[in-house]
Write a protein that holds these residues in place. Sequence first.
Motif, PDB file in Angstrom:
ATOM      1  N   ILE A   4       0.966  -1.212   0.002  1.00 19.66           N
ATOM      2  CA  ILE A   4      -0.060   0.039  -0.032  1.00 19.66           C
ATOM      3  C   ILE A   4       0.817   1.247  -0.024  1.00 19.66           C
ATOM      4  N   LYS A   5       0.707   2.301  -0.873  1.00 21.85           N
ATOM      5  CA  LYS A   5       1.473   3.408  -1.027  1.00 21.85           C
ATOM      6  C   LYS A   5       0.603   4.278   0.300  1.00 21.85           C
ATOM      7  N   LEU A   6       1.562   4.929   1.234  1.00 24.59           N
ATOM      8  CA  LEU A   6       1.187   5.654   2.102  1.00 24.59           C
ATOM      9  C   LEU A   6       1.384   6.990   1.793  1.00 24.59           C
ATOM     10  N   ILE A   7       0.504   7.753   2.431  1.00 27.27           N
ATOM     11  CA  ILE A   7       0.392   9.256   2.422  1.00 27.27           C
ATOM     12  C   ILE A   7       1.287   9.780   3.366  1.00 27.27           C
ATOM     13  N   PRO A   8       2.048  10.773   3.170  1.00 28.32           N
ATOM     14  CA  PRO A   8       2.950  11.278   4.184  1.00 28.32           C
ATOM     15  C   PRO A   8       2.237  11.730   5.233  1.00 28.32           C
ATOM     16  N   ILE A 102      -2.135  10.622   9.625  1.00 25.83           N
ATOM     17  CA  ILE A 102      -1.036  10.336  10.658  1.00 25.83           C
ATOM     18  C   ILE A 102      -0.690   8.625  10.148  1.00 25.83           C
ATOM     19  N   ILE A 103       0.446   8.283  10.399  1.00 25.81           N
ATOM     20  CA  ILE A 103       0.900   6.728  10.046  1.00 25.81           C
ATOM     21  C   ILE A 103       1.143   6.262  11.417  1.00 25.81           C
ATOM     22  N   LYS A 104       0.329   4.884  11.463  1.00 23.06           N
ATOM     23  CA  LYS A 104       0.348   3.871  12.700  1.00 23.06           C
ATOM     24  C   LYS A 104       0.759   2.743  12.021  1.00 23.06           C
ATOM     25  N   ASP A 105       1.533   1.977  13.148  1.00 27.36           N
ATOM     26  CA  ASP A 105       2.079   0.668  12.807  1.00 27.36           C
ATOM     27  C   ASP A 105       0.858  -0.371  13.313  1.00 27.36           C
ATOM     28  N   ASP A 106      -0.052  -1.033  12.552  1.00 20.51           N
ATOM     29  CA  ASP A 106      -0.917  -1.974  12.954  1.00 20.51           C
ATOM     30  C   ASP A 106      -0.345  -3.037  12.851  1.00 20.51           C
ATOM     31  N   TYR A 107      -0.297  -3.910  14.001  1.00 25.18           N
ATOM     32  CA  TYR A 107       0.197  -5.156  14.066  1.00 25.18           C
ATOM     33  C   TYR A 107      -0.301  -6.203  13.135  1.00 25.18           C
ATOM     34  N   SER A 108      -1.316  -5.974  12.627  1.00 21.48           N
ATOM     35  CA  SER A 108      -1.956  -7.399  11.847  1.00 21.48           C
ATOM     36  C   SER A 108      -1.862  -6.918  10.470  1.00 21.48           C
ATOM     37  N   TYR A 109      -1.746  -5.393  10.060  1.00 23.26           N
ATOM     38  CA  TYR A 109      -1.575  -5.000   8.552  1.00 23.26           C
ATOM     39  C   TYR A 109      -0.304  -4.148   8.269  1.00 23.26           C
ATOM     40  N   GLY A 110       0.473  -3.964   9.388  1.00 24.37           N
ATOM     41  CA  GLY A 110       1.753  -3.139   9.048  1.00 24.37           C
ATOM     42  C   GLY A 110       1.367  -1.726   9.242  1.00 24.37           C
TER      43      GLY A 110
END
Length: 126
Positions: A4-8, A102-110
């Motif tokens: 997935i391309k993340l948005i800054p 915001i960007i979070k590290d979701d344990y099941s999805y990265g």
Amino acid sequence: MSKIKLIPEGLYHFEVIKTEEYQSRTGRYGSKLTLQIIRQPELPLYFHYIWYGNYKDYKEVNLKKSVILWRLAKEFGNHSGIKIKDLLKNNVSNKTFIAKIIIKDDYSYGKRNYLYLKRRKRNDQD
């Protein structure tokens, strides 16, 4: 599986380009909003889901959870200027609002993007 391309992270001006009623695998209803970041076409579209409590034929066993989901949907509406009745009718195209990504590290999805709408204080004017 494609990455997935993340948005800054940052504050963005969003436009709702499409809404549709969505039903999860569990049967719960909600709205899927397709959002475009205004004046930044190089960034990907952002999909945001708003889940409802008891709605149509779906009845939540836990009434407290149903109330919380409706409250969250209403809060989203209050902070974005989008009315719940318009969401239920899928009548939200071309509405705009400002929100933070915001960007979070979701344990099941990265790593994933999350939409953050800052709560307004009663004396905020804009």
